[in-house]
Design a protein around this motif. Structure first.
Motif, PDB file in Angstrom:
ATOM      1  N   LYS A 254      31.963  25.154  59.902  1.00 53.67           N
ATOM      2  CA  LYS A 254      32.153  25.290  61.268  1.00 53.67           C
ATOM      3  C   LYS A 254      33.464  26.151  61.634  1.00 53.67           C
ATOM      4  N   PHE A 255      34.549  25.918  61.036  1.00 61.79           N
ATOM      5  CA  PHE A 255      35.780  26.392  61.302  1.00 61.79           C
ATOM      6  C   PHE A 255      36.532  27.150  59.860  1.00 61.79           C
ATOM      7  N   GLY A 256      37.254  28.256  60.267  1.00 60.52           N
ATOM      8  CA  GLY A 256      38.205  28.810  59.507  1.00 60.52           C
ATOM      9  C   GLY A 256      39.397  28.161  58.936  1.00 60.52           C
ATOM     10  N   ARG A 257      39.988  28.509  58.078  1.00 63.72           N
ATOM     11  CA  ARG A 257      41.140  27.969  57.621  1.00 63.72           C
ATOM     12  C   ARG A 257      42.421  28.109  58.494  1.00 63.72           C
ATOM     13  N   LEU A 258      42.243  29.015  59.313  1.00 63.27           N
ATOM     14  CA  LEU A 258      43.467  28.975  60.370  1.00 63.27           C
ATOM     15  C   LEU A 258      43.316  27.889  61.200  1.00 63.27           C
ATOM     16  N   LEU A 259      42.106  27.627  61.868  1.00 64.21           N
ATOM     17  CA  LEU A 259      41.887  26.332  62.556  1.00 64.21           C
ATOM     18  C   LEU A 259      42.026  25.265  61.917  1.00 64.21           C
ATOM     19  N   GLU A 260      41.596  25.192  60.780  1.00 69.41           N
ATOM     20  CA  GLU A 260      41.682  23.782  59.757  1.00 69.41           C
ATOM     21  C   GLU A 260      43.136  23.529  59.782  1.00 69.41           C
ATOM     22  N   ASN A 261      43.905  24.677  59.595  1.00 72.42           N
ATOM     23  CA  ASN A 261      45.342  24.286  59.220  1.00 72.42           C
ATOM     24  C   ASN A 261      45.963  23.800  60.783  1.00 72.42           C
ATOM     25  N   LEU A 262      45.534  24.497  61.707  1.00 67.95           N
ATOM     26  CA  LEU A 262      45.990  24.006  63.158  1.00 67.95           C
ATOM     27  C   LEU A 262      45.758  22.497  63.416  1.00 67.95           C
ATOM     28  N   PHE A 263      44.397  21.829  62.984  1.00 71.13           N
ATOM     29  CA  PHE A 263      43.832  20.802  63.179  1.00 71.13           C
ATOM     30  C   PHE A 263      44.707  19.741  62.365  1.00 71.13           C
ATOM     31  N   ALA A 264      45.169  20.224  61.251  1.00 67.83           N
ATOM     32  CA  ALA A 264      46.257  19.270  60.427  1.00 67.83           C
ATOM     33  C   ALA A 264      47.400  19.023  60.799  1.00 67.83           C
ATOM     34  N   GLY A 265      48.119  19.840  61.938  1.00 68.64           N
ATOM     35  CA  GLY A 265      49.194  19.682  62.476  1.00 68.64           C
ATOM     36  C   GLY A 265      49.276  18.709  63.632  1.00 68.64           C
ATOM     37  N   PRO A 266      50.515  18.770  64.305  1.00 69.29           N
ATOM     38  CA  PRO A 266      50.801  17.984  65.610  1.00 69.29           C
ATOM     39  C   PRO A 266      49.815  18.669  66.516  1.00 69.29           C
ATOM     40  N   GLY A 267      48.892  17.701  67.209  1.00 69.47           N
ATOM     41  CA  GLY A 267      48.049  18.084  68.408  1.00 69.47           C
ATOM     42  C   GLY A 267      46.777  18.653  67.872  1.00 69.47           C
ATOM     43  N   GLY A 268      46.678  18.538  66.588  1.00 73.84           N
ATOM     44  CA  GLY A 268      45.555  19.355  65.984  1.00 73.84           C
ATOM     45  C   GLY A 268      44.108  18.545  66.106  1.00 73.84           C
ATOM     46  N   PRO A 269      44.321  17.296  66.087  1.00 74.20           N
ATOM     47  CA  PRO A 269      43.142  16.434  66.300  1.00 74.20           C
ATOM     48  C   PRO A 269      42.612  16.561  67.744  1.00 74.20           C
ATOM     49  N   GLU A 270      43.429  16.661  68.891  1.00 73.81           N
ATOM     50  CA  GLU A 270      43.071  17.008  70.155  1.00 73.81           C
ATOM     51  C   GLU A 270      42.533  18.289  70.248  1.00 73.81           C
ATOM     52  N   LEU A 271      43.156  19.301  69.607  1.00 71.62           N
ATOM     53  CA  LEU A 271      42.632  20.648  69.483  1.00 71.62           C
ATOM     54  C   LEU A 271      40.974  20.584  69.127  1.00 71.62           C
ATOM     55  N   ARG A 272      41.037  19.709  68.029  1.00 73.22           N
ATOM     56  CA  ARG A 272      39.397  19.970  67.421  1.00 73.22           C
ATOM     57  C   ARG A 272      38.552  19.250  68.453  1.00 73.22           C
ATOM     58  N   GLN A 273      38.935  18.025  68.976  1.00 72.54           N
ATOM     59  CA  GLN A 273      38.056  17.461  69.973  1.00 72.54           C
ATOM     60  C   GLN A 273      37.849  18.378  71.002  1.00 72.54           C
ATOM     61  N   ARG A 274      38.776  19.028  71.463  1.00 71.71           N
ATOM     62  CA  ARG A 274      38.692  19.777  72.901  1.00 71.71           C
ATOM     63  C   ARG A 274      37.611  21.080  72.586  1.00 71.71           C
ATOM     64  N   ILE A 275      37.782  21.417  71.412  1.00 68.52           N
ATOM     65  CA  ILE A 275      36.766  22.615  70.819  1.00 68.52           C
ATOM     66  C   ILE A 275      35.274  22.170  70.915  1.00 68.52           C
ATOM     67  N   LEU A 276      35.238  20.911  70.056  1.00 70.01           N
ATOM     68  CA  LEU A 276      33.937  20.499  69.898  1.00 70.01           C
ATOM     69  C   LEU A 276      33.228  19.945  71.014  1.00 70.01           C
ATOM     70  N   THR A 277      33.866  19.468  72.117  1.00 76.53           N
ATOM     71  CA  THR A 277      33.370  18.817  73.298  1.00 76.53           C
ATOM     72  C   THR A 277      32.930  19.758  74.337  1.00 76.53           C
ATOM     73  N   MET A 278      33.770  21.047  74.641  1.00 76.38           N
ATOM     74  CA  MET A 278      33.491  21.924  75.565  1.00 76.38           C
ATOM     75  C   MET A 278      32.000  22.490  75.622  1.00 76.38           C
ATOM     76  N   SER A 279      31.585  22.875  76.740  1.00 77.42           N
ATOM     77  CA  SER A 279      30.286  23.423  76.577  1.00 77.42           C
ATOM     78  C   SER A 279      30.356  24.855  75.810  1.00 77.42           C
ATOM     79  N   ASN A 280      29.000  25.177  75.728  1.00 79.09           N
ATOM     80  CA  ASN A 280      29.088  26.526  74.977  1.00 79.09           C
ATOM     81  C   ASN A 280      29.249  27.680  75.876  1.00 79.09           C
ATOM     82  N   PRO A 281      28.770  27.610  77.132  1.00 78.85           N
ATOM     83  CA  PRO A 281      29.399  28.635  78.034  1.00 78.85           C
ATOM     84  C   PRO A 281      30.870  28.872  78.333  1.00 78.85           C
ATOM     85  N   GLU A 282      31.626  27.717  78.234  1.00 79.79           N
ATOM     86  CA  GLU A 282      33.102  27.557  78.531  1.00 79.79           C
ATOM     87  C   GLU A 282      33.739  28.090  77.282  1.00 79.79           C
ATOM     88  N   TYR A 283      33.384  27.828  76.186  1.00 79.96           N
ATOM     89  CA  TYR A 283      34.001  28.347  74.933  1.00 79.96           C
ATOM     90  C   TYR A 283      33.690  29.765  74.810  1.00 79.96           C
TER      91      TYR A 283
END
Length: 817
Positions: A254-283
């Protein structure tokens, strides 16, 4: 057919629990890998190869549309965005993962990527790169028979190329177990997510035996765009669950290493959840945003918005724009990690999230499917890629890291030669005396049994395939004799049941395969069984049997298999309104003309058992060879008095009859002074001959012709008209029907016996109408042109006007004209 393996247990990930990220990104002027690439120098040479493949594939399409002169003004086309979507996946496969024994079915619109790979391998030259979609040039879609470097599988008809490796896997296992060791190797399908809309895909995926094919690997290019739009609710999790439910291992990238590194840092879980739950057209819309716009839009207005604003506020512009596009299907490290997790005990689906148009200005645009980048955008891409628009066809220096990988990959992928086996003489005549009353369908089973006794070497290469109709199509005796093919022996629990007539004995030496009720699967398997001669030098003689009303359902995938070089025999039985009690739903009308319309196919509709024998044996001689072709036999369950065939007893006359039967037809009765000619086909010969008898009693002489192949007679007519001199390929055929085949017209329709003609068949009357043009005679065409009715044969024939009375009326009218 039954396929067994040692284990059904997978160590894979199973279906993903995540349902979101239904989108596809836009890269604008950003390098395809950007900041992500610098984090893994180990993969930099592969990233360089990817960038070059993206450049070359884009250039191939650009040259075809914007550089090469266009004489007709028609759009040439190509799919730059679709190529960019899968270029990373193909780079990881060809330059790291694939081995010589593997085979790959490439998604149709990715053909320029495949051509670019072959160019880097040195298998194409610069002239080839400028010939995409030109006459005789690189094909629009990968082709086994028309491209200068043959593809493993022809693709282009959506859904058919995707499933071909499944049937190729079975064909390979069959040759390996029955003829000679050839090994296995993985069978890859590169599938666009929109291709999963095809029902044929799921018919193959859920076939009960497919879950045992551990060499099958599908890689789904999940860019979540179709031709016209961003798909609003693609439900990727449902796709994963469907594969999982069918017994496949599912690995999601699903994700590349740049995003996975961001997910592991501060705010990362929230970023992951935001990307996963937004609609396809919005993304999808975010992919066309600048860094400033992303800082405004990405945090959204949910409860985590403040955390996300802090996160994106701490990223530089390049990292932010790269991160939103950093999906796993474009991260070679993530892809190779996924490939390393494949469990070969069951088929695998790798779901790779990608971006349609990744690395191109059209990335993420809802209508980028067929979009072409402009000259200015092409020049900008050249600058980013360190390429020259005036000399775009550059390869790597052999001493560079990328050049060494390419050289090593070319050597690793070099395949051994499989020389063809020596040709053997196949039987032409089994010399059985066909007596009594019998149907052409019943004759099929007897011919196969006779063949197994009289020519075991020929019969050894026959493999029959049916969709759960073996017994009802008279294959029971053959199945009992040769057994059912399985990669491992299975116990027949009904072997000691005296009331069980059809014995299901499974072994690696069996010669019958049975699929579920899915005609598309059957003809897909036929096509691959019919291609073993060109893959491994071992010809098979595949014969598929299905109810004739469903031949048209199977025609497109079967025809595509022929296009790819697969030669086989399809038997449609029972057929026509002669299947009277079954009613209109099971009465085929249009199938008789199939062989006239499909290239590389001959249709036979034999009336008598002797004709079944001769046409089937001849069809076998045309399989498994470079100049070969497929055959379609349309058979009937209607019992026919075999004495009506009047087969000559003299050996020379018998041989002449056989030649006429396989060339398209023969004269069954010749009168001294004919006033009308009755031309029939298949089961209708009983009525035709009865009508001739009644006309004779009335003093009206009627010649009678039995047509066995309207398609071959049409070829003969075209040959006699000199169509070969006009460059037509429609008359291409084998030795019995090739140049000079018009002799059959002189034998059956001599000009000196030209009289008004009545044609009659259990099918659409247009099939035989062309025969009247041979000598330009008056003509009445009888046949079936409406949906049928249930009833007995007399009632149904009378309803359609093909009964004896109707033939007599038509003959009297024609003879007075």
């Amino acid at each position: 057919m039954t396929i067994n393996t040692e284990s059904d247990v997978s160590t894979g990930t199973g279906a993903s629990a995540d349902e979101g990220l239904d989108a596809a990104p836009f890269a604008g002027d950003t390098s395809p890998f950007g900041a992500a690439a610098s984090q893994a120098s180990t993969f930099e040479p592969l990233d360089e190869i990817h960038d070059r493949i993206l450049w070359l594939s884009t250039s191939i399409i650009h040259h075809a549309n914007r550089v090469r002169p266009n004489r007709s003004g028609l759009k040439v086309g190509g799919h730059q965005a679709s190529c960019a979507s899968i270029a990373s996946i193909m780079t990881a496969l060809w330059f790291h993962e694939l081995r010589a024994e593997d085979r790959v079915s490439i998604k149709p619109h990715a053909s320029p990527v495949w051509h670019a790979i072959n160019y880097l391998f040195g298998e194409l030259d610069e002239a080839d790169m400028t010939s995409l979609r030109a006459f005789g040039g690189l094909q629009s879609y990968p082709s086994r028979t028309k491209d200068p470097v043959p593809a493993d599988y022809s693709t282009g008809s959506v859904g058919i190329g995707a499933t071909a490796p499944i049937w190729g896997s079975i064909a390979r296992r069959y040759v390996d177990s029955s003829l000679k060791p050839i090994g296995l190797g993985r069978q890859y399908s590169l599938v666009g997510d929109a291709e999963l809309d095809e029902g044929a895909v799921w018919e193959a995926v859920i076939d009960p035996d497919v879950k045992h094919l551990g060499e099958i690997v599908w890689i789904v290019d999940l860019n979540r765009q179709s031709l016209d739009r961003v798909i609003p609710d693609i439900a990727a999790g449902r796709i994963e669950a469907m594969f999982d439910a069918a017994g496949w291992q599912v690995i999601t990238v699903k994700f590349g290493r740049l995003l996975e590194n961001l997910f592991a840092g501060p705010g990362g879980p929230e970023l992951r959840q935001r990307i996963l739950t937004m609609s396809n057209p919005e993304y999808q819309r975010l992919l066309r945003c600048s860094a400033a716009e992303l800082r405004e839009r990405l945090p959204g207005d949910g409860e985590d918005a403040a955390i996300l604003r802090d996160l994106v506020g701490g990223l530089d512009d390049a990292t932010l724009t790269d991160a939103i596009r950093n999906l796993g299907g474009h991260d070679i490290e993530a892809l190779l990690d996924a490939f390393a997790r494949i469990d070969d005990s069951k088929p695998t689906a790798v779901i790779a999230y990608t971006i349609k148009g990744f690395g191109l200005p059209s990335s993420g645009h809802p209508q980028n499917h067929s979009a072409l980048i402009s000259d200015e955008e092409y020049a900008a891409l050249a600058r980013r890629s360190n390429q020259d628009t005036q000399a775009p066809w550059t390869r790597f220096d052999q001493d560079s890291a990328a050049g060494r990988i390419i050289d090593a990959s070319a050597k690793r992928l070099a395949r051994p030669e499989f020389p063809p086996v020596a040709e053997t003489e196949l039987p032409r005549d089994l010399e059985r005396a066909h007596k009594g009353t019998s149907s052409s369908q019943a004759a099929l089973g007897r011919v196969l049994m006779d063949l197994s006794r009289q020519s075991p070497e020929t019969a050894r290469r026959v493999v029959t395939v049916s969709p759960d109709v073996s017994s009802t199509t008279n294959l029971g005796g053959w199945v009992n004799k040769v057994g059912v093919w399985s990669s491992e022996a299975g116990r027949n629990w009904f072997a000691d049941d005296a009331e069980t007539i059809l014995q299901w004995n499974e072994s690696a030496q069996g010669q019958h395969m049975e699929l579920g009720i899915a005609e598309t699967n059957l003809v897909g398997l036929l096509g691959e069984l019919g291609a073993t001669w060109s893959r491994w030098g071992e010809p098979l003689f595949p014969i598929g049997v299905m109810y004739d009303p469903f031949v048209n359902r199977a025609l497109e995938p079967w025809m595509f298999g022929m296009y790819a070089g697969g030669q086989s025999i399809l038997v449609g039985t029972p057929s026509g309104v002669s299947l009277a009690p079954e009613g209109g739903a099971h009465q085929s009308i249009t199938t008789p003309s199939t062989g006239m319309e499909v290239p590389g196919l001959v249709t036979y509709e034999p009336a008598f058992a002797q004709d079944v024998e001769w046409t089937l044996l001849h069809s076998l001689t045309r399989l498994g060879r470079p100049d070969g072709e497929s055959a379609y036999l349309r058979l009937s369950t209607r019992a026919v008095d075999q004495s009506l065939a009047d087969v000559p007893t003299d050996s020379v006359a018998r041989q002449r009859r056989r030649e006429q039967v396989i060339a398209g037809g023969f004269r069954l009765r010749a009168t001294k002074r004919p006033r009308v000619q009755l031309v029939g086909m298949g089961a209708m010969m009983t009525e035709v001959l009865a009508a001739a008898d009644r006309l004779d009693a009335m003093g009206v002489d009627a010649d009678v012709v039995c047509v066995t192949s309207p398609g071959l007679l049409y070829r003969a007519l075209r040959a006699s008209q000199g169509s070969r001199r006009s460059g037509s390929a429609a008359v291409a055929a084998g030795p019995a029907t090739g140049p000079g085949s018009e002799w059959i017209l002189d034998q059956v329709f001599p000009a000196e016996r030209a009289v008004p003609m009545v044609t009659v068949l259990d099918g659409h009357p247009h099939t035989l109408s062309f025969l009247a043009t041979i000598n330009k005679v008056d003509h009445v065409a009888l046949g079936v042109s409406s949906f049928g009715q249930s009833g007995d044969i007399d009632d149904v024939y009378r309803y359609h006007g093909i009964d004896t009375d109707s033939i007599v009326y038509a003959a009297l009218d024609a003879s007075r004209s």
